[in-house]
Design a protein around this motif. Structure first.
Motif, mmCIF file in Angstrom:
data_model
loop_
_atom_site.group_PDB
_atom_site.id
_atom_site.type_symbol
_atom_site.label_atom_id
_atom_site.label_comp_id
_atom_site.label_asym_id
_atom_site.label_seq_id
_atom_site.Cartn_x
_atom_site.Cartn_y
_atom_site.Cartn_z
ATOM 1 N N SER A 1 0.143 -17.133 24.175
ATOM 2 C CA SER A 1 1.182 -16.229 23.745
ATOM 3 C C SER A 1 2.185 -16.149 24.656
ATOM 4 C CB SER A 1 0.702 -14.617 23.944
ATOM 5 O OG SER A 1 -0.535 -14.538 22.948
ATOM 6 N N THR A 2 3.312 -16.131 24.097
ATOM 7 C CA THR A 2 4.946 -16.058 25.040
ATOM 8 C C THR A 2 5.847 -15.036 24.390
ATOM 9 O OG1 THR A 2 6.481 -17.326 25.815
ATOM 10 C CG2 THR A 2 5.766 -18.115 23.742
ATOM 11 N N GLY A 3 6.575 -14.462 25.568
ATOM 12 C CA GLY A 3 7.281 -13.632 25.029
ATOM 13 C C GLY A 3 7.645 -12.259 26.104
ATOM 14 N N VAL A 4 7.962 -11.200 25.618
ATOM 15 C CA VAL A 4 7.704 -9.941 26.415
ATOM 16 C C VAL A 4 6.445 -9.598 27.095
ATOM 17 C CG1 VAL A 4 8.303 -7.520 26.523
ATOM 18 C CG2 VAL A 4 9.317 -8.877 25.181
ATOM 19 N N ILE A 5 6.616 -9.337 28.414
ATOM 20 C CA ILE A 5 5.561 -8.959 29.302
ATOM 21 C C ILE A 5 5.189 -7.404 29.206
ATOM 22 C CG2 ILE A 5 4.380 -8.815 31.810
ATOM 23 C CD1 ILE A 5 5.952 -11.222 32.457
ATOM 24 N N GLY A 6 3.831 -7.042 28.863
ATOM 25 C CA GLY A 6 3.547 -5.540 29.078
ATOM 26 C C GLY A 6 3.434 -4.714 27.641
ATOM 27 N N GLU A 7 3.705 -5.365 26.704
ATOM 28 C CA GLU A 7 3.783 -4.797 25.392
ATOM 29 C C GLU A 7 2.546 -5.212 24.886
ATOM 30 O OE1 GLU A 7 6.005 -2.961 23.596
ATOM 31 O OE2 GLU A 7 7.514 -2.846 25.074
ATOM 32 N N PRO A 8 1.744 -4.165 24.219
ATOM 33 C CA PRO A 8 0.355 -4.353 23.360
ATOM 34 C C PRO A 8 0.903 -5.381 22.310
ATOM 35 C CG PRO A 8 0.754 -2.012 23.932
ATOM 36 C CD PRO A 8 2.091 -2.670 24.166
ATOM 37 N N LEU A 9 -0.020 -6.360 22.226
ATOM 38 C CA LEU A 9 -0.001 -7.342 21.128
ATOM 39 C C LEU A 9 -0.814 -6.867 19.866
ATOM 40 C CD1 LEU A 9 1.224 -9.838 19.892
ATOM 41 C CD2 LEU A 9 -0.783 -11.138 21.080
ATOM 42 N N GLU A 10 -0.275 -6.418 18.695
ATOM 43 C CA GLU A 10 -1.044 -6.115 17.784
ATOM 44 C C GLU A 10 -1.730 -7.172 16.730
ATOM 45 O OE1 GLU A 10 1.461 -3.234 15.588
ATOM 46 O OE2 GLU A 10 2.424 -2.681 17.685
ATOM 47 N N ALA A 11 -2.973 -7.462 17.177
ATOM 48 C CA ALA A 11 -3.707 -8.654 16.766
ATOM 49 C C ALA A 11 -3.709 -8.366 15.041
ATOM 50 C CB ALA A 11 -5.043 -8.751 17.318
ATOM 51 N N ASP A 12 -3.871 -7.031 14.707
ATOM 52 C CA ASP A 12 -4.322 -6.957 13.280
ATOM 53 C C ASP A 12 -3.012 -7.797 12.244
ATOM 54 O OD1 ASP A 12 -2.501 -5.163 14.205
ATOM 55 O OD2 ASP A 12 -3.423 -3.256 13.410
ATOM 56 N N LYS A 13 -1.863 -7.923 13.148
ATOM 57 C CA LYS A 13 -0.973 -8.476 12.303
ATOM 58 C C LYS A 13 -1.225 -10.028 11.802
ATOM 59 C CE LYS A 13 3.397 -6.353 13.553
ATOM 60 N NZ LYS A 13 4.595 -6.315 14.503
ATOM 61 N N PHE A 14 -2.153 -10.678 12.744
ATOM 62 C CA PHE A 14 -2.582 -11.999 12.542
ATOM 63 C C PHE A 14 -3.676 -12.413 11.691
ATOM 64 C CE2 PHE A 14 -1.657 -12.522 17.406
ATOM 65 C CZ PHE A 14 0.065 -12.317 16.851
ATOM 66 N N ALA A 15 -4.751 -11.343 11.796
ATOM 67 C CA ALA A 15 -5.895 -11.445 11.217
ATOM 68 C C ALA A 15 -5.916 -12.026 9.576
ATOM 69 C CB ALA A 15 -6.802 -10.392 11.399
ATOM 70 N N PRO A 16 -5.088 -10.971 8.845
ATOM 71 C CA PRO A 16 -4.829 -11.169 7.457
ATOM 72 C C PRO A 16 -4.263 -12.642 6.775
ATOM 73 C CG PRO A 16 -3.899 -9.164 8.045
ATOM 74 C CD PRO A 16 -4.261 -9.803 9.196
ATOM 75 N N VAL A 17 -3.540 -13.187 7.959
ATOM 76 C CA VAL A 17 -2.841 -14.398 7.524
ATOM 77 C C VAL A 17 -3.650 -15.658 7.738
ATOM 78 C CG1 VAL A 17 -0.477 -13.406 7.752
ATOM 79 C CG2 VAL A 17 -1.518 -14.467 9.591
ATOM 80 N N PHE A 18 -4.572 -15.627 8.602
ATOM 81 C CA PHE A 18 -5.187 -16.929 9.187
ATOM 82 C C PHE A 18 -5.806 -17.803 7.952
ATOM 83 C CE2 PHE A 18 -5.730 -15.212 13.826
ATOM 84 C CZ PHE A 18 -4.437 -15.863 14.060
ATOM 85 N N ASP A 19 -6.455 -16.890 7.139
ATOM 86 C CA ASP A 19 -7.224 -17.514 5.903
ATOM 87 C C ASP A 19 -6.246 -18.470 5.235
ATOM 88 O OD1 ASP A 19 -9.823 -16.736 6.139
ATOM 89 O OD2 ASP A 19 -9.687 -15.184 5.047
ATOM 90 N N ARG A 20 -5.279 -17.807 4.784
ATOM 91 C CA ARG A 20 -4.098 -18.483 4.054
ATOM 92 C C ARG A 20 -3.463 -19.980 4.972
ATOM 93 N NH1 ARG A 20 1.015 -16.552 3.683
ATOM 94 N NH2 ARG A 20 -0.102 -14.413 4.320
ATOM 95 N N VAL B 1 -1.151 -19.860 18.736
ATOM 96 C CA VAL B 1 -0.138 -19.561 19.605
ATOM 97 C C VAL B 1 1.192 -18.689 18.824
ATOM 98 C CG1 VAL B 1 1.686 -20.591 21.163
ATOM 99 C CG2 VAL B 1 -0.201 -21.922 20.515
ATOM 100 N N ASN B 2 1.321 -17.346 19.341
ATOM 101 C CA ASN B 2 2.424 -16.732 19.127
ATOM 102 C C ASN B 2 3.542 -16.492 19.980
ATOM 103 O OD1 ASN B 2 0.460 -14.568 20.604
ATOM 104 N ND2 ASN B 2 2.497 -13.708 20.588
ATOM 105 N N SER B 3 4.712 -16.395 19.546
ATOM 106 C CA SER B 3 5.960 -16.036 20.447
ATOM 107 C C SER B 3 6.467 -14.583 20.174
ATOM 108 C CB SER B 3 7.009 -17.057 20.101
ATOM 109 O OG SER B 3 7.413 -17.060 18.765
ATOM 110 N N GLY B 4 7.177 -14.148 21.031
ATOM 111 C CA GLY B 4 7.656 -12.617 20.923
ATOM 112 C C GLY B 4 6.995 -11.836 22.021
ATOM 113 N N ASN B 5 5.811 -12.196 22.256
ATOM 114 C CA ASN B 5 5.009 -11.079 22.849
ATOM 115 C C ASN B 5 3.863 -12.003 23.617
ATOM 116 O OD1 ASN B 5 2.832 -9.272 23.967
ATOM 117 N ND2 ASN B 5 3.423 -7.670 22.410
ATOM 118 N N ALA B 6 4.101 -11.666 25.069
ATOM 119 C CA ALA B 6 3.181 -12.980 25.976
ATOM 120 C C ALA B 6 1.687 -12.134 26.326
ATOM 121 C CB ALA B 6 3.806 -12.695 27.519
ATOM 122 N N ASN B 7 1.553 -11.087 25.694
ATOM 123 C CA ASN B 7 0.123 -10.286 26.024
ATOM 124 C C ASN B 7 -0.385 -10.380 27.363
ATOM 125 O OD1 ASN B 7 -2.176 -8.901 25.566
ATOM 126 N ND2 ASN B 7 -3.352 -10.676 24.177
#
Lengths: 410, 410
Positions: free
Chosen positions: B120-139, B81-87
């Motif tokens: 996802s929850t937050g702003v509607i209509g902004e692209p959600l950059e998934a590449d921000k998440f990918a590197p942190v999931f392992d950790r 779950v992410n906040s800040g962007n509703a995707n």
């Protein structure tokens, strides 16, 4: 209660000409307001054809029931309207009050009680003391004159910040006829058959059934297409009276080609008055026109347009001059009508902000911000699923609405 | 944006115990907010049964579509779950983003993509950059622990002013099981199958179909019975995960008498979280419980209750501590359900203000005013036409709502 005049008020009020066959008087009857006229009597010297549409509320006011009952007769000799008290949810006392008022008005005008039509607007649930009116009707009927349209528009105001008037002319067989109209309304505005109160008078000679058909035909795209706060009143009343005072020959069918110009003028007048109501929406700082195209049907388009127009998140965004089209997407989505997210397109003014289910790649935020600064904002949504179209007018939702409705005890 | 904590916030937050089979981690991924956690990963060490209900919006977010597609499998290994962007309303980019996120989470957790659920929850209509998440999931998957429920509730907040948590226990065959839940939501709240976002985890062992039935049974009287502003979100998501980590024997049917206490605890937990959402309604100063009785059906009662709860005139009157029952009459009348004006009765708290279609003859304004000053106000309406009953929770409409939604550009 806020008493500043709406920033969207017209710069000047329409000057309404005399209409042969109708006279008007207003007085301060002390119903609720101090030092303000609150009672209006309209006298039709000869029986006028009458048509009307009323609130669809399941808890209509006593005057609405009285009008509905008398409408079958098709003829009017008097219209009595008071402000300050809606005579709604007043039980048996409310019905007694309408009977007493109609009796007194009929005696003063010299007509049957079935030819008297009543409307009341103001507080709900307070008994309306009809004995206040009875003594003044005789005098009012005597002094009523043809030039008191502005007074009439003022006498029916409640939280309105300006009187609402409009006039049109049309020709029937080349003979000029006039249509005058007044309206009131500012809050509790989401008419569902008519607005709070509006009265139109013409000197054309039109049979009641034909007049009723024309009225019904136009109400959907005019009064029923405005919303201030989604709250449908208990008292919505829209009536048209045709005195037959002009030289124009009678119209007996709504479909008569001779009535075409008249019907168009009637629609135009109704639209003018309906927009004046929205411009005086409680707390309004912007007039908003919402057009939905490409819906599965006109009905679906209307529901989507109304969902957008009634959304508090859309309305507050407009107040904040924020081109927040995400909230438009939300309102489209919640309307429950057929929509395909990936075909949706949204415009603010002439700026396309979204297309094909995402932000328009050419979206120019500065240009959209420019649009949002205007007094009048057009929003267009194309659903891309059909050919249904609808247009609805509303206003923004500002702190002043909360002040007007939350900061005082009515 | 207002950041004061809601005056209706709970004095303390529930302390949620560890639940066997689930671990949590949160990080600040910099999606929109500065210096705030905005990404939450929940790891189920063994496949958990999953059930969910989602927004009825015709323009649902990409994660809602992803969850719907995966729900058929009935098993979950990860929730992201992410906040800040509703995707939401992000077109093909939105779908690509959900695929990339699910792939990365699946790789980190070691499961199939169909066992990953996204919200996802937050702003509607902004692209959600998934590449921000990918590197942190392992950790995150490595450091996830059993005691981070409060962190999880905070990470999913947007305009919420406080984190929403609740816990319950129930016995199955005498064996204790635990239910933990978190929720978020403050504006755009008129859930129509679920609230903005809420996630419940239990260590009971319950088959997906049984879990889904219980969830559906309770959602109508809990999350679907609250409304802040009538605006149904594009992202409403309510999910329940059953890890089976307790010693209790499995439940395979919702109707199993052994599941009765669990089902009751689930309903109770859902109600607790739903009320917490209303208490954090944008700008809310009062919690309002609206009960409608005597309607033609439960469905009719629900529509009337919702009409009252969503009326801006009713909500502003409550903000103004005005026992304005005329506006309740208006809202009953506009709901379109069967109502007989002359049988209607209305109470504020225990003060009957109207009965038999008019003001209660014994109405005591001072007592009603006393009720209106409270933080929590109960309104009851009896329609007198049948036996249908419904209850809805809402909050008042204040200037702070306008400030939060109109005074900033999102």
């Amino acid at each position: 209660m806020a008493t500043d005049i709406s920033p969207l008020a017209p710069k000047t009020y329409a000057e309404l000409p005399a209409i042969k066959g109708v006279r008007i008087e207003t007085v301060a009857a002390g119903i609720k307001y101090r030092d303000r006229t609150d009672l209006m009597l309209m006298v039709f010297d000869r029986p006028a054809s009458v048509a009307g549409v009323f609130t669809t509320s399941k808890c209509p006011s006593a005057p609405v029931e009285q009008c509905r009952a008398n409408l079958g007769g098709g003829k009017a000799r008097a219209l009595v309207v008071n402000s300050g008290n809606a005579n709604a949810f007043t039980g048996k006392k409310g019905r007694v009050s309408t009977v007493l008022t109609a009796q007194a008005a009929a005696a003063a005008v010299g007509c049957g009680e079935g030819e008297v039509f009543l409307a009341s607007t103001g507080v709900i649930g307070e008994p309306l003391e009809a004995d206040k009116f009875a003594p003044v009707f005789d005098r009012m009927a005597g002094s009523a004159s043809k030039d008191k349209w502005l007074d009439a528009a003022r006498a029916i105001m409640t939280t309105d910040t300006y009187p609402k008037l409009a006039t049109r002319t049309a020709r029937i067989d080349g003979v000029a006829v006039t249509l005058n109209g007044i309206a009131k309304g500012s809050g509790m505005i989401a008419p569902d058959m008519a607005t709070m109160l509006s009265f139109i008078v013409t000197d054309a000679d039109i049979e009641p059934a034909a007049l009723q058909l024309m009225l019904k035909r136009h109400v959907g795209s005019t009064f029923n297409a405005v919303t201030v706060d989604s709250d449908t009143s208990t008292s919505d009343t829209l009536m048209v009276f045709a005195t037959g005072g002009s030289e124009a020959r009678p119209i007996s069918a709504a479909g008569d080609p001779r009535a075409r110009e008249f019907s168009k003028a009637l629609a135009d007048l109704m639209q003018d008055l309906a927009i004046q109501v929205v411009r005086d929406g409680e707390g309004a700082s912007k007039l908003v026109e919402i057009t939905v195209t490409g819906a599965a049907s006109a009905r679906a388009a209307g529901r989507v347009a109304r969902s957008i127009a009634n959304s508090p998140l859309v309305k507050t965004a407009i107040a904040g001059e924020d081109a927040n089209w995400g909230r438009i997407v939300m309102a489209v989505g919640k309307a429950g009508e057929k929509a395909e997210r990936d075909r949706l397109a949204i415009w603010f003014g002439d700026v396309r902000v979204a297309a094909d289910g995402e932000r328009d790649p050419d979206y120019d935020e500065a240009r959209a911000a420019e649009v949002m600064k205007r007094d009048e904002i057009a929003i267009r949504v194309d659903l891309g699923v059909g050919r249904g179209k609808a247009r609805v007018y509303t206003c923004d939702l500002t702190k002043a609405y909360i002040e007007i409705n939350g900061d005082y005890r009515s």
